[in-house]
Design a protein around this motif. Structure first.
Motif, PDB file in Angstrom:
ATOM      1  N   TYR A 156      -9.456   2.567   2.125  1.00  0.00           N
ATOM      2  CA  TYR A 156      -9.301   1.987   3.456  1.00  0.00           C
ATOM      3  C   TYR A 156     -10.381   2.534   4.373  1.00  0.00           C
ATOM      4  O   TYR A 156     -10.984   3.567   4.107  1.00  0.00           O
ATOM      5  CB  TYR A 156      -7.902   2.244   4.036  1.00  0.00           C
ATOM      6  CG  TYR A 156      -7.649   3.654   4.496  1.00  0.00           C
ATOM      7  CD1 TYR A 156      -7.902   4.026   5.813  1.00  0.00           C
ATOM      8  CD2 TYR A 156      -7.156   4.607   3.626  1.00  0.00           C
ATOM      9  CE1 TYR A 156      -7.669   5.318   6.241  1.00  0.00           C
ATOM     10  CE2 TYR A 156      -6.918   5.895   4.046  1.00  0.00           C
ATOM     11  CZ  TYR A 156      -7.173   6.258   5.357  1.00  0.00           C
ATOM     12  OH  TYR A 156      -6.946   7.538   5.782  1.00  0.00           O
ATOM     13  N   LEU A 196      -6.055   8.080  -2.997  1.00  0.00           N
ATOM     14  CA  LEU A 196      -6.111   7.455  -1.688  1.00  0.00           C
ATOM     15  C   LEU A 196      -7.375   7.935  -0.985  1.00  0.00           C
ATOM     16  O   LEU A 196      -7.508   9.109  -0.664  1.00  0.00           O
ATOM     17  CB  LEU A 196      -4.864   7.816  -0.882  1.00  0.00           C
ATOM     18  CG  LEU A 196      -4.714   7.219   0.501  1.00  0.00           C
ATOM     19  CD1 LEU A 196      -4.786   5.694   0.460  1.00  0.00           C
ATOM     20  CD2 LEU A 196      -3.403   7.676   1.123  1.00  0.00           C
ATOM     21  N   ASP A 222     -10.250   7.503   2.086  1.00  0.00           N
ATOM     22  CA  ASP A 222     -10.652   7.025   3.413  1.00  0.00           C
ATOM     23  C   ASP A 222     -12.173   7.050   3.428  1.00  0.00           C
ATOM     24  O   ASP A 222     -12.778   8.110   3.268  1.00  0.00           O
ATOM     25  CB  ASP A 222     -10.085   7.956   4.481  1.00  0.00           C
ATOM     26  CG  ASP A 222     -10.371   7.507   5.903  1.00  0.00           C
ATOM     27  OD1 ASP A 222     -11.423   6.863   6.136  1.00  0.00           O
ATOM     28  OD2 ASP A 222      -9.570   7.824   6.790  1.00  0.00           O
ATOM     29  N   ALA A 248      -4.499  11.146   2.342  1.00  0.00           N
ATOM     30  CA  ALA A 248      -5.811  10.558   2.024  1.00  0.00           C
ATOM     31  C   ALA A 248      -6.883  11.635   1.905  1.00  0.00           C
ATOM     32  O   ALA A 248      -6.805  12.693   2.524  1.00  0.00           O
ATOM     33  CB  ALA A 248      -6.211   9.562   3.102  1.00  0.00           C
ATOM     34  N   MET A 263       1.272   4.624  -2.951  1.00  0.00           N
ATOM     35  CA  MET A 263       0.144   5.450  -2.515  1.00  0.00           C
ATOM     36  C   MET A 263       0.257   6.921  -2.928  1.00  0.00           C
ATOM     37  O   MET A 263      -0.734   7.632  -2.940  1.00  0.00           O
ATOM     38  CB  MET A 263      -0.105   5.304  -1.021  1.00  0.00           C
ATOM     39  CG  MET A 263       0.950   5.832  -0.126  1.00  0.00           C
ATOM     40  SD  MET A 263       0.509   5.460   1.573  1.00  0.00           S
ATOM     41  CE  MET A 263       0.654   7.071   2.271  1.00  0.00           C
ATOM     42  N   PHE A 304       0.839  -1.194   0.000  1.00  0.00           N
ATOM     43  CA  PHE A 304       0.000   0.000   0.000  1.00  0.00           C
ATOM     44  C   PHE A 304       0.880   1.253   0.000  1.00  0.00           C
ATOM     45  O   PHE A 304       0.637   2.194  -0.759  1.00  0.00           O
ATOM     46  CB  PHE A 304      -0.903  -0.026   1.239  1.00  0.00           C
ATOM     47  CG  PHE A 304      -2.145   0.800   1.145  1.00  0.00           C
ATOM     48  CD1 PHE A 304      -3.279   0.310   0.529  1.00  0.00           C
ATOM     49  CD2 PHE A 304      -2.192   2.072   1.723  1.00  0.00           C
ATOM     50  CE1 PHE A 304      -4.437   1.054   0.465  1.00  0.00           C
ATOM     51  CE2 PHE A 304      -3.353   2.826   1.666  1.00  0.00           C
ATOM     52  CZ  PHE A 304      -4.477   2.318   1.039  1.00  0.00           C
ATOM     53  N   LYS A 305       1.926   1.266   0.835  1.00  0.00           N
ATOM     54  CA  LYS A 305       2.824   2.422   0.943  1.00  0.00           C
ATOM     55  C   LYS A 305       3.602   2.665  -0.344  1.00  0.00           C
ATOM     56  O   LYS A 305       3.904   3.816  -0.681  1.00  0.00           O
ATOM     57  CB  LYS A 305       3.828   2.209   2.076  1.00  0.00           C
ATOM     58  CG  LYS A 305       3.275   2.368   3.451  1.00  0.00           C
ATOM     59  CD  LYS A 305       4.376   2.084   4.479  1.00  0.00           C
ATOM     60  CE  LYS A 305       3.881   2.163   5.886  1.00  0.00           C
ATOM     61  NZ  LYS A 305       4.932   1.800   6.862  1.00  0.00           N
ATOM     62  N   TYR A 315      -7.027   3.499  -4.104  1.00  0.00           N
ATOM     63  CA  TYR A 315      -6.668   2.781  -2.881  1.00  0.00           C
ATOM     64  C   TYR A 315      -7.686   3.184  -1.819  1.00  0.00           C
ATOM     65  O   TYR A 315      -7.819   4.357  -1.507  1.00  0.00           O
ATOM     66  CB  TYR A 315      -5.265   3.164  -2.411  1.00  0.00           C
ATOM     67  CG  TYR A 315      -4.134   2.458  -3.116  1.00  0.00           C
ATOM     68  CD1 TYR A 315      -4.277   1.923  -4.388  1.00  0.00           C
ATOM     69  CD2 TYR A 315      -2.902   2.339  -2.507  1.00  0.00           C
ATOM     70  CE1 TYR A 315      -3.239   1.283  -5.023  1.00  0.00           C
ATOM     71  CE2 TYR A 315      -1.841   1.704  -3.132  1.00  0.00           C
ATOM     72  CZ  TYR A 315      -2.022   1.177  -4.393  1.00  0.00           C
ATOM     73  OH  TYR A 315      -0.981   0.541  -5.019  1.00  0.00           O
TER      74      TYR A 315
END
Length: 147
Positions: free
Chosen positions: A107, A66, A68, A83, A61, A57-58, A105
């Protein structure tokens, strides 16, 4: 005169179901259908995106979108540096802000909401979708708070 000859009732070995047995059968059918639907939904969500470890992920990114998907108060309390917050509760209307030509990405706190968001994005035509294994809960990288 006519004589009436009684006719005996012949049982054929069939059993009558009582109300309790019918209710049990119906409840079991409902449970089986529900479990099947949940299983189908889980695998559909799981296949909508690729799970990445924190290191994976890092790695990229900075080159991706990104997102959230936690609520704003959780995002403000702490989020991954870089994010953008698109809460899942508003995802249906705000997902149009996410570009289809760039990787995404996702999360959240663990990964349940990010899998749902990934499925919604997949239905909208996104093809390069990833989610963070373990979510923000297990994140050890750089974070930022909005307070």
């Amino acid at each position: 005169m006519c004589t009436i000859i009684p006719v005996e009732r012949v049982e054929r070995g069939t059993q009558e179901l009582d109300t309790g047995q019918i209710i049990n059968i119906v409840l079991w059918l409902i449970i089986i259908v529900w479990a099947g639907y949940e299983g189908y939904s889980y695998f559909k969500r799981k296949n909508a995106s690729i799970e990445l470890t924190e290191e994976e992920f890092k790695k990229d990114m900075r080159k991706v979108q990104l997102i959230d998907v936690r609520e704003k108060k959780d995002f403000d309390a702490g989020h991954i540096l870089g994010a953008r917050n698109v809460p899942y509760s508003t995802f249906k209307t705000r997902s149009v802000e996410i570009r289809t030509d760039q990787p995404v990405y996702l999360y959240d706190h663990n990964k349940a909401l990010s899998l749902r968001a990934a499925l919604r994005l997949r239905k909208q035509g996104h093809t390069n979708i990833h989610h963070l294994k373990g979510g923000y809960r297990d994140w050890t990288g750089k974070t930022k708070t909005s307070y």
